[in-house]
Design a protein around this motif. Structure first.
Motif, short mmCIF file in Angstrom:
data_model
loop_
_atom_site.label_atom_id
_atom_site.label_comp_id
_atom_site.label_asym_id
_atom_site.label_seq_id
_atom_site.Cartn_x
_atom_site.Cartn_y
_atom_site.Cartn_z
N ASN A 213 17.73 4.20 -13.87
CA ASN A 213 18.22 3.88 -12.53
C ASN A 213 17.13 3.27 -11.66
N GLU B 293 14.50 -0.14 -10.58
CA GLU B 293 14.74 -1.56 -10.32
C GLU B 293 14.02 -2.38 -11.40
N TRP C 50 24.05 1.54 -14.19
CA TRP C 50 25.09 0.55 -13.88
C TRP C 50 26.27 0.73 -14.84
N THR D 185 16.99 -7.92 -4.61
CA THR D 185 17.32 -6.56 -4.16
C THR D 185 18.37 -5.92 -5.06
N HIS D 186 18.56 -4.63 -4.85
CA HIS D 186 19.56 -3.88 -5.61
C HIS D 186 20.94 -4.48 -5.39
#
Ligand code: SF4
Length: 468
Positions: free
Chosen positions: A20, A22, A284, A34-35
């Motif tokens: 989880n 980046e 995801w 960005t996320h």
């Protein structure tokens, strides 16, 4: 090499951890993404890597000239183009790309590729031969495979349909088409006119590349046919672009509409997906599955067994348990088909049989995948241990498919690099090669008439006795 002690993998709770972080920000071109941007399916599609030059654009100095040259040489001989979502691209280990299981699946390098087996087949499963009308394969009595498009959100090096999927490459000419409502009419008519058909797999290509309108149109047309009881949409999407399930509301709602209509009619509408490595699974993926599960959508997985990707016991167990944990049923593991450009990814049948033994028992039976060999020549999926004869020394297995083509025999060949030096030498001699195949066929003790034997020999001669 397959590990013989799977107990640690079976007892480990690692499968409950979902990445989880980046992770994409390690890629130079995406260090400021960005996320929210990364979570947008449109951003993923727009930034997918589709050309060799884009590999360099995205990675900058993180990729060596040597590797770029290796990829360049690989793409010149591979039957598939590249298309890789940023999601998958950034999950690859760019500190060790040569050995990375995700790189191996989507970005071929020439230094790892091997000459095709002498008896490879471009249409190994005879999907075109067993096709009564365009876009449809009818092999099992009550099931058809419907192929309404030839594009996908990623292109896999191991694709069994490399002859038609993903556009022409330097080595293969192909026609590429997206789903088109007019072109599908003949397939609908064929299904409607054949009351035996209860089960339709909607594949391609990949259902993720259909528009919301096509998803509903195709689903509703099929559900309207009385005798059709089960629809399966086939997509690798959850594995390589889970962001679409999370942010493409029109597509997801279109699928849910077909799913709900199916339930009203007492019919199954499910998704078949295609994870082959636990490395493809992150938070995801889990969130995408949560959305589908909340709507009671059944998702099953079909993995392809690939050398150095999932051929080790602990990897296959982790894949199996991780999918089960997020409510995907591990359904099949396929022995790699005998298609071009994939020799380096194939394992022997013996390895598949051993791996099946090692995996069975790591979890409940309903979450244990069935390991199958999809018999070349259109025999259909056969359990890996159900061969009639296996000459392991020369890598030749012989199969029957009584419910599919009762009067025929089917042959699968192990990759030559897995065989002994002596056996490889025999394969290099045309006469010895033919003798080995004939010996394997005649080792099967069948009560066949002379006519049946001749029919089998004729088909095998045309398919296998003319090395490609
Ligand atoms: S998603 Fe399926 S059809 Fe598309 S390239 Fe991969 S294996 Fe082939």
């Amino acid at each position: 090499m397959i590990q013989s002690d799977p107990s640690n993998a079976a007892l480990s709770l690692d499968h409950r951890q979902f990445r989880n972080d980046e992770f994409w920000q390690i890629i130079p071109a995406w260090k400021d993404v960005t996320h929210d941007q990364f979570g947008d399916h449109l951003w993923q599609a727009k930034n997918s890597v589709k050309r060799l030059s884009e590999v360099k654009d995205v990675l900058g100095d993180r990729v060596s000239d040597e590797l770029m040259n290796d990829i360049d040489a690989g793409l010149k001989i591979a039957p598939m183009n590249i298309r890789i979502t940023p999601y998958v691209f950034s999950l690859m280990d760019w500190d060790n790309p040569v050995n990375d299981p995700l790189r191996k699946q989507f970005l071929p390098i020439a230094s790892q590729m091997l000459p095709d087996h002498p008896y490879y087949l471009a249409d190994s499963l005879y999907e075109d031969v067993d096709s009564p009308v365009p876009m449809l394969t009818h092999r099992y009595p009550d099931k058809v495979l419907f192929l309404p498009l030839t594009t996908c959100p990623v292109y896999c090096s191991y694709c069994t349909r490399s002859r038609i999927i993903g556009g022409s490459t330097e080595s293969v000419e192909k026609e590429t088409y997206g789903a088109n409502m007019e072109r599908t009419e003949e397939a609908f008519q064929y299904i409607a006119n054949n009351p035996c058909i209860e089960d339709v797999v909607i594949s391609g290509g990949d259902a993720f590349n259909m528009t919301a309108k096509h998803i509903e149109f195709i689903g509703n047309r099929l559900l309207e046919i009385d005798h059709v009881r089960r629809l399966r949409y086939a997509t690798k999407g959850i594995a390589i672009l889970p962001q679409k399930i999370l942010t493409d509301d029109r597509w997801v709602e279109a699928f849910f509409n077909v799913h709900r209509r199916g339930r009203e009619l007492g019919k199954q509408v499910v998704i078949h997906t295609h994870f082959s490595s636990p490395r493809e699974i992150t938070e995801w993926s889990r969130r995408a599955m949560d959305r589908l599960f909340a709507e009671s959508v059944i998702v099953r997985n079909q993995a392809v067994l690939q050398e150095g990707v999932n051929s080790e016991t602990d990897v296959m167990i982790r894949l199996t348990k991780k999918m089960s944990y997020m409510n995907i049923q591990p359904y099949y593991v396929y022995v790699h088909d005998m298609v071009p450009g994939c020799e380096h990814l194939r394992t022997s049948l013996a390895e598949a049989v051993e791996l099946e033994k090692q995996v069975r028992g790591c979890t409940a039976g309903f979450n244990t995948p069935t390991f199958v060999c999809d018999a070349p020549g259109g025999g259909g999926k056969r359990h890996v241990s159900s061969y009639e004869h296996y000459d392991q020394e020369n890598g030749i297995s012989v199969w029957r498919a009584p419910n599919v083509k009762p009067d025929e025999l089917f042959l699968y060949f192990d990759p030559l690099y897995k065989l002994s030096a002596d056996s490889q030498a025999r394969w290099n001699d045309a006469t010895q090669r033919e003798n080995m195949v004939n010996h394997a066929i005649h080792s099967v003790d069948l009560k066949l008439t002379q006519d049946q034997r001749q029919k089998i020999s004729k088909r095998l001669e045309s398919a296998y006795h003319q090395p490609k």
